[in-house]
Design a protein around this motif. Structure first.
Motif, PDB file in Angstrom:
ATOM      1  N   ALA A  32       0.727  -1.497   0.269  1.00  0.00           N
ATOM      2  CA  ALA A  32       0.022   0.111  -0.168  1.00  0.00           C
ATOM      3  C   ALA A  32       0.980   1.326  -0.294  1.00  0.00           C
ATOM      4  O   ALA A  32       0.722   1.979   0.558  1.00  0.00           O
ATOM      5  N   GLY A  33       1.833   1.095  -1.351  1.00  0.00           N
ATOM      6  CA  GLY A  33       2.046   2.363  -1.060  1.00  0.00           C
ATOM      7  C   GLY A  33       3.474   2.657   0.155  1.00  0.00           C
ATOM      8  O   GLY A  33       3.915   3.724   0.004  1.00  0.00           O
ATOM      9  N   ARG A  34       3.855   1.196   1.067  1.00  0.00           N
ATOM     10  CA  ARG A  34       4.491   1.518   2.349  1.00  0.00           C
ATOM     11  C   ARG A  34       5.695   0.418   2.383  1.00  0.00           C
ATOM     12  O   ARG A  34       5.165  -0.234   2.184  1.00  0.00           O
ATOM     13  N   LEU A  35       7.179   0.979   2.951  1.00  0.00           N
ATOM     14  CA  LEU A  35       7.836  -0.188   2.768  1.00  0.00           C
ATOM     15  C   LEU A  35       7.798  -0.651   4.731  1.00  0.00           C
ATOM     16  O   LEU A  35       8.220  -0.127   5.892  1.00  0.00           O
ATOM     17  N   VAL A  36       7.349  -1.895   4.542  1.00  0.00           N
ATOM     18  CA  VAL A  36       7.129  -3.152   5.494  1.00  0.00           C
ATOM     19  C   VAL A  36       8.435  -3.001   6.295  1.00  0.00           C
ATOM     20  O   VAL A  36       9.174  -3.290   6.832  1.00  0.00           O
ATOM     21  N   LEU A  37       8.864  -3.520   5.320  1.00  0.00           N
ATOM     22  CA  LEU A  37      10.815  -4.001   5.280  1.00  0.00           C
ATOM     23  C   LEU A  37      11.609  -3.099   4.750  1.00  0.00           C
ATOM     24  O   LEU A  37      11.502  -2.989   2.818  1.00  0.00           O
ATOM     25  N   ASP A  38      12.563  -2.757   4.844  1.00  0.00           N
ATOM     26  CA  ASP A  38      13.793  -1.536   3.710  1.00  0.00           C
ATOM     27  C   ASP A  38      15.298  -1.863   3.478  1.00  0.00           C
ATOM     28  O   ASP A  38      15.141  -1.942   4.815  1.00  0.00           O
ATOM     29  N   ASP A  39      15.377  -2.095   2.804  1.00  0.00           N
ATOM     30  CA  ASP A  39      16.816  -2.711   2.431  1.00  0.00           C
ATOM     31  C   ASP A  39      17.535  -4.098   3.705  1.00  0.00           C
ATOM     32  O   ASP A  39      18.477  -3.364   4.194  1.00  0.00           O
ATOM     33  N   VAL A  40      16.396  -5.522   3.840  1.00  0.00           N
ATOM     34  CA  VAL A  40      17.244  -5.501   5.260  1.00  0.00           C
ATOM     35  C   VAL A  40      18.130  -6.476   4.642  1.00  0.00           C
ATOM     36  O   VAL A  40      17.344  -7.746   3.652  1.00  0.00           O
ATOM     37  N   SER A  41      19.148  -7.038   5.280  1.00  0.00           N
ATOM     38  CA  SER A  41      20.479  -8.195   4.625  1.00  0.00           C
ATOM     39  C   SER A  41      20.752  -8.813   5.935  1.00  0.00           C
ATOM     40  O   SER A  41      20.714  -8.072   7.354  1.00  0.00           O
ATOM     41  N   ALA A  42      20.108 -10.255   5.864  1.00  0.00           N
ATOM     42  CA  ALA A  42      20.394 -10.654   7.363  1.00  0.00           C
ATOM     43  C   ALA A  42      20.475 -12.544   7.319  1.00  0.00           C
ATOM     44  O   ALA A  42      20.215 -12.508   6.429  1.00  0.00           O
ATOM     45  N   THR A  43      21.842 -13.595   8.251  1.00  0.00           N
ATOM     46  CA  THR A  43      21.215 -14.277   8.424  1.00  0.00           C
ATOM     47  C   THR A  43      20.197 -14.810   9.755  1.00  0.00           C
ATOM     48  O   THR A  43      20.531 -14.089  10.572  1.00  0.00           O
ATOM     49  N   LEU A  44      20.021 -15.955   9.231  1.00  0.00           N
ATOM     50  CA  LEU A  44      18.690 -16.783  10.587  1.00  0.00           C
ATOM     51  C   LEU A  44      19.614 -17.868  10.461  1.00  0.00           C
ATOM     52  O   LEU A  44      19.257 -19.059   9.374  1.00  0.00           O
TER      53      LEU A  44
END
Length: 262
Positions: A32-44
């Motif tokens: 809806a035009g909103r960044l819910v996650l923004d350029d996330v880089s991670a290891t789980l």
């Protein structure tokens, strides 16, 4: 702060433990035009991992990326080095099973609800815990009951629950049946979206004990969404912290929660 988790094995429990490592590479999710996650880089890494942060941080969105209930707008999610887009969604959801925040059981017996999980499993894999291949009649019925009872035993419930109506159970008991139904898939990973948020203190303790036992006895990896710092400390070895859709920290539980303080 971002830390690689080395070989991806933390809290290895038995010979079945494997890396079961997720990687997020520059992942963004726009809704809806909103960044819910923004350029996330991670290891789980494999083991017990918390996705931690306040309400609205993007935790549940990240969790749903891990079994393709959501797709990233940009970037890629990998499981054991393979892009999730290369894995059939149904097969992925057998291997990486989601337990939602609120129980969602059918208005039927506990046994019937567990069989829904079995039917979703691949032919030849469902009822791995006890089913006699080729059994018919009374033998098949007995094997079915034994397998269902083993599923319940794995979450601390007795076989007498099989005949009970799911909607008449307490919320804590329903949540444990939800976990048992997910276990019918024989998953490698359980995704848990604040599974104790609606529970009282005693039910929360029982569910947490169930999850700890599954890690210890079956080597199942856990990815737990929570905003409860104490729960994360009790259950998890690795923490990915989010705030307003951005990665804040990733590292060992003691390191990240020590930075948070309290």
């Amino acid at each position: 702060m971002f830390h690689d988790a080395g070989n991806g094995q933390i809290g290895a429990t038995d010979g079945r433990a494997r890396p079961r490592r997720f990687e997020l590479r520059e992942v963004s999710v726009e809704r809806a035009g909103r960044l819910v996650l923004d350029d996330v880089s991670a290891t789980l890494p494999g083991g017990s991992v918390a996705v931690f942060g306040p309400s609205g941080a993007g935790k549940s969105t990240l969790l749903r990326l891990l079994n393709r209930l959501l797709e990233p707008s940009r970037g890629a999610v990998l499981y054991e080095g393979r892009d999730l887009r290369e894995i059939d969604p149904l097969e992925l959801r057998r291997r990486v099973a989601l337990v939602p925040q609120l129980p969602a059981l059918e208005p039927a017996t506990v046994a019937d609800n567990l069989r829904l999980g079995q039917r979703f499993a691949a032919v030849g894999r469902w009822l791995r815990w006890g089913r006699q291949v080729g059994a018919t009649g009374a033998d098949a019925a007995g094997a079915d009951r034994d397998a269902l009872a083993k599923l319940l035993a794995s979450v601390g419930l007795g076989p007498e629950y099989l005949a009970r109506q799911a909607e008449r159970l307490s919320v804590g008991e329903q949540q444990r049946v939800m976990i048992a139904r997910a276990l019918a898939l024989d998953p490698e990973v359980l995704l848990l979206d604040e599974p104790t948020a609606a529970l009282d203190a005693d039910s929360r303790r029982q569910v947490e004990q169930t999850l700890t036992r599954l890690r210890r006895e079956r080597g199942i990896a856990l990815v737990l969404v929570s905003h409860d710092r104490q729960q994360v400390a009790r259950l998890c070895e690795w923490v990915v912290e989010l705030d307003r859709g951005k990665l804040v920290a990733a590292g060992s539980c003691s390191e990240v929660l020590g930075r948070v303080g309290g």
